[in-house]
Design a protein around this motif. Structure first.
Motif, short mmCIF file in Angstrom:
data_model
loop_
_atom_site.label_atom_id
_atom_site.label_comp_id
_atom_site.label_asym_id
_atom_site.label_seq_id
_atom_site.Cartn_x
_atom_site.Cartn_y
_atom_site.Cartn_z
N GLU A 1 28.17 19.18 26.68
CA GLU A 1 27.60 17.85 26.47
C GLU A 1 26.97 17.70 25.09
N ARG A 2 26.33 18.75 24.62
CA ARG A 2 25.67 18.68 23.31
C ARG A 2 26.69 18.47 22.19
N ILE A 3 27.77 19.22 22.20
CA ILE A 3 28.80 19.09 21.16
C ILE A 3 29.57 17.78 21.34
N LEU A 4 29.91 17.47 22.58
CA LEU A 4 30.61 16.22 22.86
C LEU A 4 29.76 15.03 22.44
N GLY A 5 28.47 15.10 22.70
CA GLY A 5 27.57 14.02 22.32
C GLY A 5 27.52 13.78 20.82
N ALA A 6 27.57 14.87 20.05
CA ALA A 6 27.58 14.72 18.59
C ALA A 6 28.83 13.97 18.15
N SER A 7 29.96 14.32 18.74
CA SER A 7 31.22 13.62 18.41
C SER A 7 31.17 12.17 18.86
N LEU A 8 30.71 11.93 20.07
CA LEU A 8 30.67 10.56 20.60
C LEU A 8 29.69 9.70 19.82
N LEU A 9 28.58 10.28 19.33
CA LEU A 9 27.65 9.51 18.52
C LEU A 9 28.30 9.09 17.21
N ALA A 10 28.97 10.02 16.54
CA ALA A 10 29.66 9.67 15.30
C ALA A 10 30.70 8.59 15.55
N MET A 11 31.44 8.71 16.65
CA MET A 11 32.46 7.72 16.98
C MET A 11 31.83 6.36 17.33
N ALA A 12 30.67 6.37 18.00
CA ALA A 12 29.99 5.12 18.33
C ALA A 12 29.54 4.40 17.07
N ILE A 13 29.02 5.14 16.10
CA ILE A 13 28.62 4.52 14.84
C ILE A 13 29.85 3.94 14.14
N ALA A 14 30.94 4.69 14.13
CA ALA A 14 32.18 4.20 13.53
C ALA A 14 32.70 2.97 14.29
N ASP A 15 32.59 2.99 15.63
CA ASP A 15 33.00 1.82 16.42
C ASP A 15 32.23 0.58 15.98
N ALA A 16 30.91 0.70 15.89
CA ALA A 16 30.07 -0.45 15.54
C ALA A 16 30.44 -1.00 14.17
N THR A 17 30.61 -0.13 13.20
CA THR A 17 30.96 -0.61 11.86
C THR A 17 32.38 -1.17 11.83
N HIS A 18 33.27 -0.59 12.62
CA HIS A 18 34.66 -1.08 12.68
C HIS A 18 34.71 -2.49 13.28
N ILE A 19 33.95 -2.70 14.33
CA ILE A 19 33.89 -4.02 14.97
C ILE A 19 33.36 -5.05 13.99
N VAL A 20 32.25 -4.73 13.34
CA VAL A 20 31.63 -5.66 12.39
C VAL A 20 32.58 -5.96 11.23
N ALA A 21 33.16 -4.91 10.64
CA ALA A 21 34.07 -5.12 9.50
C ALA A 21 35.29 -5.93 9.90
N SER A 22 35.84 -5.64 11.08
CA SER A 22 37.02 -6.39 11.54
C SER A 22 36.68 -7.85 11.79
N PHE A 23 35.53 -8.10 12.40
CA PHE A 23 35.12 -9.46 12.70
C PHE A 23 34.83 -10.24 11.42
N ILE A 24 34.07 -9.63 10.51
CA ILE A 24 33.73 -10.30 9.25
C ILE A 24 34.99 -10.59 8.44
N GLY A 25 35.97 -9.70 8.52
CA GLY A 25 37.20 -9.87 7.76
C GLY A 25 38.11 -10.98 8.26
N LEU A 26 37.87 -11.44 9.48
CA LEU A 26 38.70 -12.53 10.00
C LEU A 26 38.35 -13.85 9.33
N PRO A 27 39.34 -14.69 9.10
CA PRO A 27 39.05 -16.05 8.61
C PRO A 27 38.18 -16.79 9.63
N ASP A 28 37.33 -17.68 9.15
CA ASP A 28 36.42 -18.42 10.04
C ASP A 28 37.13 -19.11 11.20
#
Length: 174
Positions: free
Chosen positions: A95-122
């Motif tokens: 769980e400790r190692i998996l959690g480190a990976s999942l945390l990094a992926m969660a941060i990447a998910d959040a930034t990916h969602i924001v970047a994808s949404f902002i990049g869309l035309p209004d």
């Protein structure tokens, strides 16, 4: 006890099988058929066919994006299996190692969602009914992944072995 108690049930299915396949597939599509030009065209929903030729820098950027997709898929597939196989009797360690990976992926998910949404035309931002499968993959599916990662950290539907435990309990279990 399961061979992977830190990643049970739906979490195992999603993070060990579905997510790796869903991130490796775009790389294959970019590097083969339908290709980088098609993927570039699909990033923002637009009418008409995709161009058949991309400018060299754009093609290279899309190929590198495909490599990032491939890397994410291989990391979750290979690393998660290595955690399971190397620590079969140590769910807190898993769980400790998996959690480190999942945390990094969660941060990447959040930034990916924001970047994808902002990049869309209004005109498309608040019209998911006009989004294509690639846009839904970049926003809708990634929101689902992020929600599952948050649920995993909250201990929903699973036993906690490390995260959510007091320091004294953690010391005993690792």
């Amino acid at each position: 006890m399961s061979d992977f108690p830190a990643l049970p049930g739906a979490y195992k299915g999603l993070f060990l099988y579905i997510e790796p396949a869903s991130t490796i597939l775009p790389a294959v599509l970019i590097w083969s058929t339908p290709g980088a030009a098609w993927f570039h065209h699909e990033l923002i929903p637009a009418p008409g066919e995709s161009p058949h030729i991309l400018e060299a820098r754009t093609r290279m950027a899309i190929w590198q994006l495909g490599n990032c997709y491939l890397l994410l898929g291989m990391l979750s597939s290979f690393v998660f299996r290595a955690i399971r196989d190397a620590l079969p009797g140590n769910p807190a360690g898993q769980e400790r190692i998996l959690g480190a990976s999942l945390l990094a992926m969660a941060i990447a998910d959040a930034t990916h969602i924001v970047a994808s949404f902002i990049g869309l035309p209004d005109a498309l931002k608040y019209r998911p009914d006009l989004w294509n499968p690639t846009t839904h993959g970049n926003i809708s599916f990634v929101i689902i992944l992020l929600l599952f990662r948050v649920a995993w950290f909250l201990g929903i539907g699973r036993t906690r072995y490390y995260f959510g435990k007091q320091s004294s309990e953690r010391a005993k279990s690792t």
